[in-house]
Each structure stands twice: as structure tokens, then as C-alpha cells.
Scaffold this active site. Structure first.
Site, PDB file in Angstrom:
ATOM      1  N   ALA A  65       0.852  -1.191   0.000  1.00 14.24           N
ATOM      2  CA  ALA A  65       0.000   0.000   0.000  1.00 14.24           C
ATOM      3  C   ALA A  65       0.886   1.239   0.000  1.00 14.24           C
ATOM      4  O   ALA A  65       2.071   1.175   0.343  1.00 14.24           O
ATOM      5  CB  ALA A  65      -0.916  -0.015   1.212  1.00 14.24           C
ATOM      6  N   GLY A 109       0.762  -5.229   1.059  1.00 16.38           N
ATOM      7  CA  GLY A 109      -0.470  -5.361   0.286  1.00 16.38           C
ATOM      8  C   GLY A 109      -0.240  -6.060  -1.054  1.00 16.38           C
ATOM      9  O   GLY A 109      -1.173  -6.654  -1.607  1.00 16.38           O
ATOM     10  N   GLU A 112      -0.408  -9.598  -0.235  1.00 14.87           N
ATOM     11  CA  GLU A 112      -1.812  -9.883   0.104  1.00 14.87           C
ATOM     12  C   GLU A 112      -2.681  -9.934  -1.151  1.00 14.87           C
ATOM     13  O   GLU A 112      -3.590 -10.761  -1.260  1.00 14.87           O
ATOM     14  CB  GLU A 112      -2.315  -8.824   1.088  1.00 14.87           C
ATOM     15  N   GLU A 132       5.248  -5.125   7.092  1.00 15.51           N
ATOM     16  CA  GLU A 132       4.541  -4.056   7.809  1.00 15.51           C
ATOM     17  C   GLU A 132       5.116  -3.790   9.192  1.00 15.51           C
ATOM     18  O   GLU A 132       5.142  -2.650   9.664  1.00 15.51           O
ATOM     19  CB  GLU A 132       3.039  -4.395   7.936  1.00 15.51           C
TER      20      GLU A 132
HETATM   21  N1  DAK Z   1       4.608   3.099  -0.911  1.00 14.96           N
HETATM   22  C1  DAK Z   1       5.054   4.268  -1.433  1.00 14.96           C
HETATM   23  N2  DAK Z   1       6.223   4.388  -2.105  1.00 14.96           N
HETATM   24  C2  DAK Z   1       6.975   3.287  -2.246  1.00 14.96           C
HETATM   25  C3  DAK Z   1       6.592   2.026  -1.725  1.00 14.96           C
HETATM   26  C4  DAK Z   1       5.312   1.954  -1.035  1.00 14.96           C
HETATM   27  N3  DAK Z   1       4.820   0.820  -0.537  1.00 14.96           N
HETATM   28  N4  DAK Z   1       7.540   1.124  -2.035  1.00 14.96           N
HETATM   29  C5  DAK Z   1       8.476   1.780  -2.727  1.00 14.96           C
HETATM   30  N5  DAK Z   1       8.159   3.087  -2.849  1.00 14.96           N
HETATM   31  C6  DAK Z   1       8.884   4.149  -3.565  1.00 14.96           C
HETATM   32  C7  DAK Z   1      10.178   4.542  -2.865  1.00 14.96           C
HETATM   33  O1  DAK Z   1       9.905   5.474  -1.833  1.00 14.96           O
HETATM   34  C8  DAK Z   1      10.925   5.169  -4.022  1.00 14.96           C
HETATM   35  O2  DAK Z   1      10.359   6.419  -4.295  1.00 14.96           O
HETATM   36  P1  DAK Z   1      11.284   7.640  -4.835  1.00 14.96           P
HETATM   37  O3  DAK Z   1      12.348   7.820  -3.794  1.00 14.96           O
HETATM   38  O4  DAK Z   1      11.844   7.137  -6.159  1.00 14.96           O
HETATM   39  O5  DAK Z   1      10.331   8.776  -4.963  1.00 14.96           O
HETATM   40  C9  DAK Z   1      10.558   4.269  -5.184  1.00 14.96           C
HETATM   41  O6  DAK Z   1       9.332   3.631  -4.809  1.00 14.96           O
HETATM   42  C10 DAK Z   1      11.581   3.183  -5.442  1.00 14.96           C
HETATM   43  O7  DAK Z   1      11.813   2.495  -4.222  1.00 14.96           O
HETATM   44  P2  DAK Z   1      13.272   2.283  -3.608  1.00 14.96           P
HETATM   45  O8  DAK Z   1      14.189   3.393  -4.002  1.00 14.96           O
HETATM   46  O9  DAK Z   1      13.093   2.027  -2.159  1.00 14.96           O
HETATM   47  O10 DAK Z   1      13.723   0.963  -4.377  1.00 14.96           O
HETATM   48  P3  DAK Z   1      14.662  -0.201  -3.852  1.00 14.96           P
HETATM   49  O11 DAK Z   1      14.854  -1.092  -5.028  1.00 14.96           O
HETATM   50  O12 DAK Z   1      15.874   0.338  -3.175  1.00 14.96           O
HETATM   51  O13 DAK Z   1      13.810  -0.986  -2.736  1.00 14.96           O
HETATM   52  C11 DAK Z   1      11.798  -2.038  -1.875  1.00 14.96           C
HETATM   53  C12 DAK Z   1      12.641  -1.625  -3.118  1.00 14.96           C
HETATM   54  C13 DAK Z   1      10.490  -2.626  -2.374  1.00 14.96           C
HETATM   55  C14 DAK Z   1      12.565  -3.114  -1.066  1.00 14.96           C
HETATM   56  C15 DAK Z   1      11.593  -0.789  -0.977  1.00 14.96           C
HETATM   57  O14 DAK Z   1      11.069   0.246  -1.812  1.00 14.96           O
HETATM   58  C16 DAK Z   1      10.606  -1.027   0.125  1.00 14.96           C
HETATM   59  O15 DAK Z   1      10.945  -1.631   1.151  1.00 14.96           O
HETATM   60  N6  DAK Z   1       9.363  -0.560  -0.057  1.00 14.96           N
HETATM   61  C17 DAK Z   1       8.343  -0.606   0.990  1.00 14.96           C
HETATM   62  C18 DAK Z   1       7.763  -1.994   1.095  1.00 14.96           C
HETATM   63  C19 DAK Z   1       6.756  -2.070   2.213  1.00 14.96           C
HETATM   64  O16 DAK Z   1       7.013  -1.773   3.370  1.00 14.96           O
HETATM   65  N7  DAK Z   1       5.530  -2.501   1.862  1.00 14.96           N
HETATM   66  C20 DAK Z   1       4.443  -2.646   2.842  1.00 14.96           C
HETATM   67  C21 DAK Z   1       3.643  -1.334   2.952  1.00 14.96           C
HETATM   68  S1  DAK Z   1       2.301  -1.466   4.107  1.00 14.96           S
HETATM   69  C22 DAK Z   1      -5.389  -2.561   3.746  1.00 14.96           C
HETATM   70  C23 DAK Z   1      -4.897  -2.996   2.528  1.00 14.96           C
HETATM   71  C24 DAK Z   1      -3.542  -3.063   2.327  1.00 14.96           C
HETATM   72  C25 DAK Z   1      -2.672  -2.699   3.311  1.00 14.96           C
HETATM   73  C26 DAK Z   1      -3.149  -2.250   4.540  1.00 14.96           C
HETATM   74  C27 DAK Z   1      -4.525  -2.176   4.753  1.00 14.96           C
HETATM   75  N8  DAK Z   1      -6.781  -2.506   3.985  1.00 14.96           N
HETATM   76  C28 DAK Z   1      -7.708  -3.073   2.994  1.00 14.96           C
HETATM   77  C29 DAK Z   1      -7.337  -2.011   5.182  1.00 14.96           C
HETATM   78  C30 DAK Z   1      -1.241  -2.788   3.035  1.00 14.96           C
HETATM   79  C31 DAK Z   1      -0.252  -2.229   3.755  1.00 14.96           C
HETATM   80  C32 DAK Z   1       1.106  -2.241   3.204  1.00 14.96           C
HETATM   81  O17 DAK Z   1       1.364  -2.782   2.151  1.00 14.96           O
END
Ligand code: DAK
Length: 258
Positions: A65, A109, A112, A132
Site C-alpha cells: 500500500a 499489500g 496480500e 509491515e
Molecule cells: N509506498 C510508497 N512508495 C513506495 C513504496 C510503497 N509501498 N515502495 C516503494 N516506494 C517508492 C520509494 O519510496 C521510491 O520512491 P522515490 O524515492 O523514487 O520517490 C521508489 O518507490 C523506489 O523504491 P526504492 O528506491 O526504495 O527501491 P529499492 O529497489 O531500493 O527498494 C523495496 C525496493 C520494495 C525493497 C523498498 O522500496 C521497500 O521496502 N518498499 C516498501 C515496502 C513495504 O514496506 N511494503 C508494505 C507497505 S504497508 C489494507 C490494505 C492493504 C494494506 C493495509 C490495509 N486494507 C484493505 C485495510 C497494506 C499495507 C502495506 O502494504
């Protein structure tokens, strides 16, 4: 103008939906999930579509997300607006099969979303995880519920409590995915799997999906009864007559989807 985050193609009875918001690794913004849900509902209503493949980019199926959007949330807004629940809930109401074809990151997400699909096929470079906990939140779209069903309690606890990712091979070994292929073969493999499913009778496809999903909700005896009722009801279909006649006449079945 609203960005198009979901590209759509049709191949016979199969729909291919490609998440294409690559600037943030297909992070699942409200807009992207809205567009995906709308496309899936169109496929549900289209009798010519029997199965859908959802894929992402070479680098990311979806990295979760949108953290940018979530970082601004407070409890009363999240609860009051049922934060992004509406459009995600569409996915579990769908009756036609969904195949997730995953390359790169399927995190949070994204993982998921893959698990909401009926079959997951992965490229060898796919990375699955529920990170998360590293953001100080719990999974919100089924990670704590579908992951244990897919990979068992210990593996799910390990993934959710450490936030560490799983490789495609680990995902295959634990049963999260059905198949791992080379990255450049992913789309063909997913589409040919979908085409193989889509050749069959649509009411039978839908009944099988419903019955398998019932196994996660019902006791064994209730599930077996549900299956028995579907089995008996199947004899009202023209496609049952055709399928069996085709077998006996040693020819391919021509299903009419009724
Ligand atoms: N959201 C926003 N931006 C994101 C992102 C995300 N989830 N993942 C990556 N980005 C952005 C980075 O900030 C970066 O942006 P810029 O700096 O270029 O502006 C760009 O994408 C490229 O990412 P990286 O520079 O970080 O690239 P790397 O190759 O170094 O790393 C990575 C890739 C995937 C390992 C890293 O980006 C990362 O760890 N990303 C976050 C992954 C994460 O934590 N995902 C879980 C998020 S929480 C719900 C439904 C769904 C959910 C909750 C509730 N309901 C129905 C109630 C879901 C929650 C989640 O998913």
C-alpha cells in the site's frame, strides 16, 4: 486527468490486467486499487471472460500500500473511512478465477493481493513478504489470515514477525506459489495456465472455485455436503452432457457455458 494505473488486454476468454504505476514500484494507491476493482468487476460481468491474470512490472508486482498516503493517516480517519477497505473487498467477491503472475517485489499489500488470487505463479526473481512490522503496523489486507493458511503457522509467524522476505523458491517450497518459472517465461506461463482453465465450462469453473474456497470457511462435513450439492446440480448443465458425450465419442468438448 486520472493516471491509468491498470492496463488491460484480452486474449480470447482470458483478461490480462497489468498494474502499471511504476514510479513507486506499483505501490497500491487508492486510485490503483479502484481501477483494478473496476476492471475486475467488468470481467465478472462479461460472459466471454472466463479467467483473469493480474501481473505487475519487471521490478514489482506491487510493493505494498502507498506509504506516502498512509503516513498522513490518523486513527479516526482510518476507522471512520474504513481505510481502503471498500475497493479491496471487491477482490474476494469475485467468482471467476484470478491468477497472480508475480515478478519482483510482492510486499505487504502486494503479497496480500497475490494471496487473494486463486493461483500464484512466480518468476524466479520474485520476492514475497509482509514487512509491515518494520513500519510499525500490522498487515491490513489478510496477511495474518491468508499467509498461515498458505504456508502454515510457523512460516507465517516468521514472515510477519520479522518482516523478512521470502524468495520465489521459499514461496514454492512452503506452498505460497504453485509454480516458479524464468522471468521471461512468466507471462506466457500464466496466460497459458489461464487459457487452459478458460477452455472449460464457465459454470463449472465458478462452481469449483466456490467449492475450494468453501473449504477455508466450513467444517469438513459442511464442505463435503456443499460439494455434493454442486455435484448433483451439475447434471442440470448442458455442458455435463457435452463433456461426457465428447469423452465417449473421443472428440474435444465444445462447451456452451450453460
Ligand atoms: N509506498 C510508497 N512508495 C513506495 C513504496 C510503497 N509501498 N515502495 C516503494 N516506494 C517508492 C520509494 O519510496 C521510491 O520512491 P522515490 O524515492 O523514487 O520517490 C521508489 O518507490 C523506489 O523504491 P526504492 O528506491 O526504495 O527501491 P529499492 O529497489 O531500493 O527498494 C523495496 C525496493 C520494495 C525493497 C523498498 O522500496 C521497500 O521496502 N518498499 C516498501 C515496502 C513495504 O514496506 N511494503 C508494505 C507497505 S504497508 C489494507 C490494505 C492493504 C494494506 C493495509 C490495509 N486494507 C484493505 C485495510 C497494506 C499495507 C502495506 O502494504
Amino acid at each position: 486527468m486520472t493516471e491509468s494505473c491498470v492496463q488491460q488486454e484480452r486474449r480470447g476468454h482470458v483478461s490480462l490486467l497489468r498494474l502499471a504505476s511504476e514510479n513507486r514500484l506499483n505501490s497500491l494507491t487508492d486510485e490503483l486499487v479502484n481501477q483494478l476493482a473496476a476492471a475486475l468487476l467488468r470481467n465478472e460481468a462479461d460472459p466471454a471472460i472466463h479467467a483473469t491474470v493480474i501481473t505487475g512490472s519487471d521490478k514489482a508486482f506491487a510493493a505494498g500500500a502507498d506509504i506516502v498516503g498512509m503516513s498522513k493517516l490518523d486513527y479516526s480517519t482510518a476507522f471512520g473511512q474504513d481505510y481502503i477497505g471498500r475497493n479491496w473487498d471487491v477482490l474476494r467477491t469475485l467468482r471467476k478465477p484470478l491468477i497472480a503472475a508475480v515478478r519482483g517485489y510482492a510486499l505487504g499489500g502486494g503479497c496480500e493481493l497475490a494471496m487473494m488470487c486463486d493461483i500464484v505463479i512466480a518468476a524466479a526473481d520474485a520476492v514475497f513478504g509482509q514487512p509491515e512490522i518494520k513500519l510499525g503496523i500490522v498487515p491490513g489486507a489478510g496477511g495474518t489470515q491468508r499467509l498461515p493458511r498458505a504456508v502454515g503457522k510457523s512460516n507465517a509467524m516468521l514472515a510477519c514477525l520479522t518482516g523478512e522476505s521470502m524468495t520465489a523458491k521459499e514461496a514454492l517450497d512452503t506452498g505460497l506459489v504453485s509454480k516458479v518459472v524464468q522471468p521471461d517465461e512468466l507471462l506466457d506461463a500464466a496466460l497459458s495456465m489461464a487459457e487452459q482453465i478458460a477452455r472449460h465450462s464457465l459454470p463449472v469453473i465458478v462452481a469449483i472455485k466456490e467449492a475450494v474456497n468453501r473449504s477455508f470457511e466450513a467444517s469438513l462435513s459442511e464442505g463435503l455436503l456443499f460439494e455434493r450439492r454442486l455435484f448433483h446440480a451439475g447434471f442440470s448443465l448442458a455442458d455435463q452432457k457435452e463433456g461426457m458425450a465428447a469423452f465417449l465419442e473421443r472428440r474435444p468438448a465444445a462447451f456452451a457455458n450453460r
